[in-house]
Design an enzyme around this catalytic site. Structure first.
Site, PDB file in Angstrom:
ATOM      1  CB  CYS A  54      26.713 -32.349  71.925  1.00  0.00           C
ATOM      2  SG  CYS A  54      26.212 -30.638  71.727  1.00  0.00           S
TER       3      CYS A  54
HETATM    4  N1  LIG Z   1      22.917 -27.275  70.292  1.00  0.00           N
HETATM    5  C1  LIG Z   1      23.467 -27.489  71.476  1.00  0.00           C
HETATM    6  O1  LIG Z   1      22.757 -27.878  72.381  1.00  0.00           O
HETATM    7  C2  LIG Z   1      24.945 -27.244  71.725  1.00  0.00           C
HETATM    8  C3  LIG Z   1      25.387 -27.327  73.058  1.00  0.00           C
HETATM    9  C4  LIG Z   1      26.712 -27.064  73.340  1.00  0.00           C
HETATM   10  C5  LIG Z   1      27.592 -26.756  72.310  1.00  0.00           C
HETATM   11  N2  LIG Z   1      27.173 -26.688  71.019  1.00  0.00           N
HETATM   12  C6  LIG Z   1      28.153 -26.307  70.016  1.00  0.00           C
HETATM   13  O2  LIG Z   1      27.898 -24.970  69.603  1.00  0.00           O
HETATM   14  C7  LIG Z   1      28.210 -24.821  68.215  1.00  0.00           C
HETATM   15  C8  LIG Z   1      26.992 -24.335  67.462  1.00  0.00           C
HETATM   16  O3  LIG Z   1      25.969 -25.293  67.602  1.00  0.00           O
HETATM   17  P1  LIG Z   1      24.441 -24.969  67.331  1.00  0.00           P
HETATM   18  O4  LIG Z   1      23.689 -26.110  67.900  1.00  0.00           O
HETATM   19  O5  LIG Z   1      24.089 -23.595  67.765  1.00  0.00           O
HETATM   20  O6  LIG Z   1      24.422 -25.043  65.732  1.00  0.00           O
HETATM   21  P2  LIG Z   1      23.268 -24.540  64.738  1.00  0.00           P
HETATM   22  O7  LIG Z   1      23.428 -25.322  63.493  1.00  0.00           O
HETATM   23  O8  LIG Z   1      21.954 -24.502  65.458  1.00  0.00           O
HETATM   24  O9  LIG Z   1      23.664 -23.018  64.465  1.00  0.00           O
HETATM   25  C9  LIG Z   1      24.804 -22.637  63.786  1.00  0.00           C
HETATM   26  C10 LIG Z   1      24.470 -21.391  62.988  1.00  0.00           C
HETATM   27  O10 LIG Z   1      25.686 -20.931  62.383  1.00  0.00           O
HETATM   28  C11 LIG Z   1      25.369 -20.460  61.092  1.00  0.00           C
HETATM   29  N3  LIG Z   1      26.597 -20.425  60.321  1.00  0.00           N
HETATM   30  C12 LIG Z   1      27.215 -21.420  59.638  1.00  0.00           C
HETATM   31  N4  LIG Z   1      28.351 -20.963  59.067  1.00  0.00           N
HETATM   32  C13 LIG Z   1      28.458 -19.663  59.410  1.00  0.00           C
HETATM   33  C14 LIG Z   1      29.413 -18.660  59.119  1.00  0.00           C
HETATM   34  N5  LIG Z   1      30.483 -18.927  58.398  1.00  0.00           N
HETATM   35  N6  LIG Z   1      29.185 -17.425  59.609  1.00  0.00           N
HETATM   36  C15 LIG Z   1      28.080 -17.163  60.345  1.00  0.00           C
HETATM   37  N7  LIG Z   1      27.140 -18.074  60.655  1.00  0.00           N
HETATM   38  C16 LIG Z   1      27.336 -19.309  60.187  1.00  0.00           C
HETATM   39  C17 LIG Z   1      24.310 -21.408  60.586  1.00  0.00           C
HETATM   40  O11 LIG Z   1      23.549 -20.826  59.535  1.00  0.00           O
HETATM   41  C18 LIG Z   1      23.478 -21.630  61.858  1.00  0.00           C
HETATM   42  O12 LIG Z   1      22.436 -20.682  61.954  1.00  0.00           O
HETATM   43  C19 LIG Z   1      28.729 -26.183  67.763  1.00  0.00           C
HETATM   44  O13 LIG Z   1      30.128 -26.206  67.912  1.00  0.00           O
HETATM   45  C20 LIG Z   1      28.119 -27.129  68.762  1.00  0.00           C
HETATM   46  O14 LIG Z   1      28.876 -28.314  68.899  1.00  0.00           O
HETATM   47  C21 LIG Z   1      25.845 -26.923  70.718  1.00  0.00           C
END
Ligand SMILES: NC(=O)c1ccc[n+]([C@@H]2O[C@H](COP(=O)([O-])OP(=O)(O)OC[C@H]3O[C@@H](n4cnc5c(N)ncnc54)[C@H](O)[C@@H]3O)[C@@H](O)[C@H]2O)c1
Length: 445
Positions: free
Chosen positions: A280
């Protein structure tokens, strides 16, 4: 899973949420999506988890976990329930009454937002959109994404938002590893495209989260998330700059922060480090700078913070080279150990971790590099880095063999004085190396 007639109107959707019969679809089963699946399961909803990665969906359906802080038992319990299933079959989106989008939002090579995952997902949903569905974007992104990228794709199906389907944005505030705050007790900001969308989204999240914060639009919700992360990025840059300034003046920045934080109002402590890490803070602020340029405005604080924070690994490397020199060695051929590969303590998430840069930059200077991280036994190949290294054992004997040991991540295990008994030179970017260990020189960086 039991099949029920899908709700087609707002009232029917609200009723199905209250009755816990609304089927919830979560797209993207990562750090954000997976905890949501578990919360909805816990609250009694039928849940479908969607991911393009079939290794993940298969593991979940077998009751296995791939995220260390979400235990195997928790996954096994949830997925043993016939109400819950993970799939890569996006046709099943049609079965869902509420769809939450939690896909990645990375930056491109020129620090521009890369919305391809959101766009692909929007197309997948649009293909199966039907009356009565609520869609909420959770991925962090610039203000306007929900209205500009999702709404037109859905309305192109001939359905009207606020009447036939409902759309909003609600940012995630996960803090993996935080024992006090979790998805349930962190207040959730929600913004709907219109009043019906707002009430549908508030009803849904109200079923699993203690406190909902309604705002007037998706743009406000999108901006609130960015402001939170920009606030952190800017304040971390400020203490990183103070670290360099105070260091030259012979003043300990950690002691300064400890003293300043005794002020009971108007000050919030942030701590220096070897650079920014995680999914992030290093990335999200640049979603706003990119979008702001569209209106001819420049977010200078964000740019400056980015400049200071990205310079930190180089600063740490320079301090390490100097310290090795002062111990009568050249960095060329010196053996250097980096402690910690994950970007924050006691978790296994190594995304954007500055440790990768420290290792590569010291390698470029000629050092023979190793790392130690009990949470990351093998350095996985990433988009930017491929170290080809495995963690050494986290024991006093193993870490005592190096010419210098650089602390990058403050894992609790690294604070044990016994671990440092054979180390001669420590470069400490986190203020965790115990002082007073015989024969150990600790250099702050
Ligand atoms: N990790 C955190 O602490 C956090 C906190 C707040 C916000 N976010 C935001 O949340 C969002 C997701 O982050 P995350 O950390 O969970 O990411 P991540 O990489 O852990 O998970 C994303 C998942 O989406 C899947 N994916 C990719 N393309 C896809 C598609 N077309 N269809 C279905 N699944 C698909 C991937 O295989 C993966 O499992 C991002 O925008 C991030 O900025 C993350």
């Amino acid at each position: 899973m039991t099949t029920m007639a899908a709700p087609q109107t707002l009232d029917a959707l609200l009723d199905s949420i209250r009755a816990r019969t609304a089927r919830v679809g979560v797209i993207g089963l990562g750090y954000v999506g997976l905890p949501l699946v578990l919360l909805f399961e816990d609250a009694g909803f039928p849940v479908l988890g969607f991911d393009v990665d079939t290794k993940k969906t298969d593991m979940l359906n077998r009751g296995e976990t791939y995220i260390r802080h979400i235990g195997r038992e928790r996954i096994a319990k949830a997925f043993a329930n016939e109400r819950v299933f993970a799939t890569a079959d996006f046709d099943r989106l049609a079965e869902c009454d509420a769809i939450l989008i939690c896909v990645p939002t990375p930056l491109g090579t020129h620090r521009e937002p890369d919305l391809k995952y959101i766009r692909i997902t929007a197309e997948q949903i649009a293909l199966r959109l039907r009356p009565g569905q609520l869609i909420v974007l959770e991925s962090t992104t610039y203000p306007g994404t929900t209205r500009e990228e999702l709404l037109p794709r859905f309305e192109a199906r001939g359905l009207v938002c606020g009447r036939d389907f409902f759309l909003g944005f609600s940012p995630e505030r996960e803090d993996p590893g935080n024992e006090r705050f979790n998805t349930k007790n962190i207040p959730k900001v929600v913004g709907g495209i219109d009043a019906p969308s707002m009430s549908a989204a508030a009803e849904l999240y109200g079923a699993i989260i203690d406190h909902i914060v309604p705002v007037s639009s998706p743009e406000v919700a999108e901006s609130a998330k960015l402001l939170e992360n920009i606030f952190r990025a800017v304040n971390i840059a400020l203490v990183n700059e103070m670290k360099v300034v105070f260091e030259r003046m012979g003043i300990d920045v950690w002691e300064v922060i400890d003293a300043a934080k005794t002020k009971p109002f108007g000050f919030m402590p942030f701590y220096p480090g070897p650079g920014l890490g995680g999914h992030c803070i290093p990335l999200d602020p640049f979603y706003l700078t990119w979008k702001a340029a569209e209106t001819g405005t420049w977010a200078r604080f964000i740019e400056l913070a980015g400049e200071i924070n990205t310079a930190m690994p180089r600063y740490v490397v320079d301090r390490t080279v100097e310290a090795v020199n002062q111990h009568g060695k050249s960095i060329v051929g010196a053996t250097v150990l980096v402690m910690g590969l994950s970007y924050k303590p006691d978790i296994d998430d190594d995304r954007e971790s500055p440790s990768f840069e420290l290792i590569e930059m010291l390698q470029e200077r000629g050092a023979a590099m190793s790392y130690c991280d009990p949470f990351v036994p093998v350095a996985r190949r990433g988009r930017k880095h491929d170290l080809g290294l495995e963690s050494i054992a986290c024991t006093a004997d193993a870490i005592g063999k190096y010419d210098a040991v650089v602390v990058s991540t403050p894992h609790t295990q690294f604070k044990d004085p016994a671990l440092w008994s054979q180390v001669r030179l420590a470069v400490d970017t986190r203020n965790i190396v115990p002082r007073g260990v015989a024969g150990l020189d600790v250099v702050r960086a």
